[in-house]
Design a protein around this motif. Structure first.
Motif, PDB file in Angstrom:
ATOM      1  N   ASP A   1       3.318 122.155-129.717  1.00  7.56           N
ATOM      2  CA  ASP A   1       3.315 123.466-130.352  1.00  7.56           C
ATOM      3  C   ASP A   1       2.351 123.502-131.541  1.00  7.56           C
ATOM      4  O   ASP A   1       1.562 124.440-131.688  1.00  7.56           O
ATOM      5  N   GLN A   2       2.408 122.482-132.386  1.00  6.48           N
ATOM      6  CA  GLN A   2       1.528 122.432-133.566  1.00  6.48           C
ATOM      7  C   GLN A   2       0.054 122.349-133.184  1.00  6.48           C
ATOM      8  O   GLN A   2      -0.808 122.859-133.901  1.00  6.48           O
ATOM      9  N   LEU A   3      -0.238 121.721-132.067  1.00  4.99           N
ATOM     10  CA  LEU A   3      -1.618 121.633-131.591  1.00  4.99           C
ATOM     11  C   LEU A   3      -2.076 122.910-130.887  1.00  4.99           C
ATOM     12  O   LEU A   3      -3.259 123.065-130.568  1.00  4.99           O
ATOM     13  N   GLY A   4      -1.144 123.817-130.652  1.00  4.17           N
ATOM     14  CA  GLY A   4      -1.467 125.063-129.994  1.00  4.17           C
ATOM     15  C   GLY A   4      -1.820 124.894-128.524  1.00  4.17           C
ATOM     16  O   GLY A   4      -2.556 125.701-127.956  1.00  4.17           O
ATOM     17  N   LEU A   5      -1.287 123.854-127.921  1.00  7.99           N
ATOM     18  CA  LEU A   5      -1.560 123.597-126.509  1.00  7.99           C
ATOM     19  C   LEU A   5      -0.662 124.458-125.633  1.00  7.99           C
ATOM     20  O   LEU A   5       0.523 124.612-125.917  1.00  7.99           O
ATOM     21  N   ASN A   6      -1.204 124.991-124.589  1.00  5.52           N
ATOM     22  CA  ASN A   6      -0.429 125.748-123.623  1.00  5.52           C
ATOM     23  C   ASN A   6      -0.146 124.815-122.444  1.00  5.52           C
ATOM     24  O   ASN A   6      -0.691 124.994-121.356  1.00  5.52           O
ATOM     25  N   GLU A   7       0.655 123.811-122.689  1.00  2.00           N
ATOM     26  CA  GLU A   7       0.935 122.753-121.716  1.00  2.00           C
ATOM     27  C   GLU A   7       2.431 122.494-121.647  1.00  2.00           C
ATOM     28  O   GLU A   7       3.152 122.713-122.612  1.00  2.00           O
ATOM     29  N   ASP A   8       2.870 122.006-120.494  1.00  2.00           N
ATOM     30  CA  ASP A   8       4.249 121.558-120.314  1.00  2.00           C
ATOM     31  C   ASP A   8       4.244 120.046-120.126  1.00  2.00           C
ATOM     32  O   ASP A   8       3.296 119.488-119.572  1.00  2.00           O
ATOM     33  N   ILE A   9       5.303 119.402-120.545  1.00  2.00           N
ATOM     34  CA  ILE A   9       5.446 117.960-120.343  1.00  2.00           C
ATOM     35  C   ILE A   9       5.913 117.727-118.915  1.00  2.00           C
ATOM     36  O   ILE A   9       6.937 118.280-118.499  1.00  2.00           O
ATOM     37  N   GLU A  10       5.168 116.913-118.164  1.00  2.32           N
ATOM     38  CA  GLU A  10       5.635 116.497-116.837  1.00  2.32           C
ATOM     39  C   GLU A  10       6.642 115.378-117.000  1.00  2.32           C
ATOM     40  O   GLU A  10       7.746 115.432-116.494  1.00  2.32           O
ATOM     41  N   ASP A  11       6.227 114.317-117.653  1.00  2.00           N
ATOM     42  CA  ASP A  11       7.140 113.233-117.972  1.00  2.00           C
ATOM     43  C   ASP A  11       6.590 112.441-119.138  1.00  2.00           C
ATOM     44  O   ASP A  11       5.435 112.566-119.513  1.00  2.00           O
ATOM     45  N   ILE A  12       7.464 111.660-119.724  1.00  2.00           N
ATOM     46  CA  ILE A  12       7.125 110.766-120.822  1.00  2.00           C
ATOM     47  C   ILE A  12       7.499 109.367-120.354  1.00  2.00           C
ATOM     48  O   ILE A  12       8.619 109.157-119.878  1.00  2.00           O
ATOM     49  N   LEU A  13       6.567 108.441-120.498  1.00  2.70           N
ATOM     50  CA  LEU A  13       6.806 107.056-120.093  1.00  2.70           C
ATOM     51  C   LEU A  13       6.811 106.167-121.324  1.00  2.70           C
ATOM     52  O   LEU A  13       5.876 106.202-122.123  1.00  2.70           O
ATOM     53  N   ILE A  14       7.863 105.397-121.464  1.00  2.00           N
ATOM     54  CA  ILE A  14       7.944 104.388-122.517  1.00  2.00           C
ATOM     55  C   ILE A  14       7.972 103.045-121.804  1.00  2.00           C
ATOM     56  O   ILE A  14       8.854 102.783-120.983  1.00  2.00           O
ATOM     57  N   THR A  15       6.977 102.223-122.099  1.00  2.00           N
ATOM     58  CA  THR A  15       6.841 100.931-121.445  1.00  2.00           C
ATOM     59  C   THR A  15       7.281  99.835-122.405  1.00  2.00           C
ATOM     60  O   THR A  15       6.702  99.681-123.470  1.00  2.00           O
ATOM     61  N   LEU A  16       8.308  99.103-122.018  1.00  2.00           N
ATOM     62  CA  LEU A  16       8.782  97.957-122.789  1.00  2.00           C
ATOM     63  C   LEU A  16       8.364  96.691-122.062  1.00  2.00           C
ATOM     64  O   LEU A  16       7.881  96.740-120.929  1.00  2.00           O
ATOM     65  N   SER A  17       8.564  95.549-122.672  1.00  2.00           N
ATOM     66  CA  SER A  17       8.141  94.305-122.028  1.00  2.00           C
ATOM     67  C   SER A  17       8.905  94.039-120.732  1.00  2.00           C
ATOM     68  O   SER A  17       8.361  93.454-119.802  1.00  2.00           O
ATOM     69  N   GLY A  18      10.144  94.509-120.626  1.00  2.00           N
ATOM     70  CA  GLY A  18      10.925  94.258-119.419  1.00  2.00           C
ATOM     71  C   GLY A  18      11.434  95.499-118.721  1.00  2.00           C
ATOM     72  O   GLY A  18      12.109  95.393-117.697  1.00  2.00           O
ATOM     73  N   GLN A  19      11.153  96.676-119.279  1.00  2.00           N
ATOM     74  CA  GLN A  19      11.702  97.904-118.706  1.00  2.00           C
ATOM     75  C   GLN A  19      10.691  99.047-118.796  1.00  2.00           C
ATOM     76  O   GLN A  19       9.800  99.039-119.641  1.00  2.00           O
ATOM     77  N   TYR A  20      10.896 100.032-117.929  1.00  2.00           N
ATOM     78  CA  TYR A  20      10.246 101.338-118.034  1.00  2.00           C
ATOM     79  C   TYR A  20      11.345 102.337-118.345  1.00  2.00           C
ATOM     80  O   TYR A  20      12.439 102.255-117.791  1.00  2.00           O
ATOM     81  N   HIS A  21      11.039 103.288-119.216  1.00  4.00           N
ATOM     82  CA  HIS A  21      11.956 104.386-119.486  1.00  4.00           C
ATOM     83  C   HIS A  21      11.198 105.671-119.190  1.00  4.00           C
ATOM     84  O   HIS A  21      10.161 105.938-119.807  1.00  4.00           O
ATOM     85  N   LEU A  22      11.700 106.449-118.242  1.00 11.70           N
ATOM     86  CA  LEU A  22      11.085 107.711-117.850  1.00 11.70           C
ATOM     87  C   LEU A  22      11.933 108.874-118.347  1.00 11.70           C
ATOM     88  O   LEU A  22      13.159 108.877-118.179  1.00 11.70           O
ATOM     89  N   ILE A  23      11.260 109.834-118.951  1.00  9.31           N
ATOM     90  CA  ILE A  23      11.906 111.051-119.435  1.00  9.31           C
ATOM     91  C   ILE A  23      11.195 112.210-118.755  1.00  9.31           C
ATOM     92  O   ILE A  23       9.974 112.332-118.853  1.00  9.31           O
ATOM     93  N   ARG A  24      11.951 113.052-118.062  1.00  4.89           N
ATOM     94  CA  ARG A  24      11.349 114.192-117.358  1.00  4.89           C
ATOM     95  C   ARG A  24      12.065 115.477-117.763  1.00  4.89           C
ATOM     96  O   ARG A  24      13.177 115.760-117.289  1.00  4.89           O
ATOM     97  N   PRO A  25      11.453 116.274-118.659  1.00  7.06           N
ATOM     98  CA  PRO A  25      12.060 117.565-119.011  1.00  7.06           C
ATOM     99  C   PRO A  25      12.144 118.456-117.769  1.00  7.06           C
ATOM    100  O   PRO A  25      11.223 118.499-116.954  1.00  7.06           O
ATOM    101  N   MET A  26      13.264 119.138-117.633  1.00 10.84           N
ATOM    102  CA  MET A  26      13.465 120.009-116.487  1.00 10.84           C
ATOM    103  C   MET A  26      12.856 121.379-116.773  1.00 10.84           C
ATOM    104  O   MET A  26      12.869 121.840-117.910  1.00 10.84           O
ATOM    105  N   SER A  27      12.339 122.020-115.734  1.00  9.50           N
ATOM    106  CA  SER A  27      11.600 123.257-115.945  1.00  9.50           C
ATOM    107  C   SER A  27      12.214 124.489-115.279  1.00  9.50           C
ATOM    108  O   SER A  27      11.689 125.582-115.428  1.00  9.50           O
ATOM    109  N   GLY A  28      13.295 124.321-114.568  1.00 11.26           N
ATOM    110  CA  GLY A  28      13.924 125.459-113.898  1.00 11.26           C
ATOM    111  C   GLY A  28      14.507 126.448-114.894  1.00 11.26           C
ATOM    112  O   GLY A  28      14.834 126.074-116.028  1.00 11.26           O
ATOM    113  N   PRO A  29      14.660 127.712-114.498  1.00  7.45           N
ATOM    114  CA  PRO A  29      15.177 128.724-115.428  1.00  7.45           C
ATOM    115  C   PRO A  29      16.586 128.425-115.948  1.00  7.45           C
ATOM    116  O   PRO A  29      16.891 128.712-117.096  1.00  7.45           O
ATOM    117  N   LYS A  30      17.412 127.811-115.113  1.00  4.26           N
ATOM    118  CA  LYS A  30      18.775 127.480-115.543  1.00  4.26           C
ATOM    119  C   LYS A  30      18.858 126.122-116.226  1.00  4.26           C
ATOM    120  O   LYS A  30      19.863 125.797-116.851  1.00  4.26           O
TER     121      LYS A  30
END
Length: 123
Positions: free
Chosen positions: A61-90
């Motif tokens: 928002d602060q950057l004024g981007l007209n973009e949606d997040i598909e997913d966020i990936l956090i990579t740890l030494s032994g794990q992956y953590h995936l975050i996926r914001p939902m986009s449906g109206p409900k």
């Protein structure tokens, strides 16, 4: 079995999955959780990843981007953590969270499956 329960079971069927949750990022509370790890506290993960989502949305928002997040990936030494914001109206304001064993997971396949689960989940 509810749609939410089925989605969590589908998330846990992804190779390498150790924990899954559907989280409301306005409150930081998980609507549902499923996991098989004694070392991963999904309540703490839900609250902590809520801050990650909020920070990224604020930055977009602060950057004024007209973009949606598909997913966020956090990579740890032994794990992956995936975050996926939902986009449906409900389901606006919710995200899917999936923790994976890095050595057992196929990241591309996990992202693909998580996208499909998100599209079919109706909350």
């Amino acid at each position: 079995m509810s749609n939410l329960d089925l989605a969590l079971k589908d998330m846990m069927s992804i190779d390498g999955a150790i924990g899954a949750a559907v989280v409301d990022y306005s409150s930081g509370m998980a609507l549902g959780m499923l996991g098989n790890s004694k070392t991963l506290d999904l309540q703490i993960a839900a609250a902590g990843n809520t801050e990650v989502v909020r920070a990224k949305l604020r930055t977009i928002d602060q950057l004024g981007l007209n973009e949606d997040i598909e997913d966020i990936l956090i990579t740890l030494s032994g794990q992956y953590h995936l975050i996926r914001p939902m986009s449906g109206p409900k389901s606006k304001g919710l995200f899917l969270y999936l923790a994976l064993h890095r050595e057992r997971a196929n990241l591309a396949m996990a992202r693909h499956r998580l996208k499909g689960i998100e599209q079919e989940l109706d909350i």
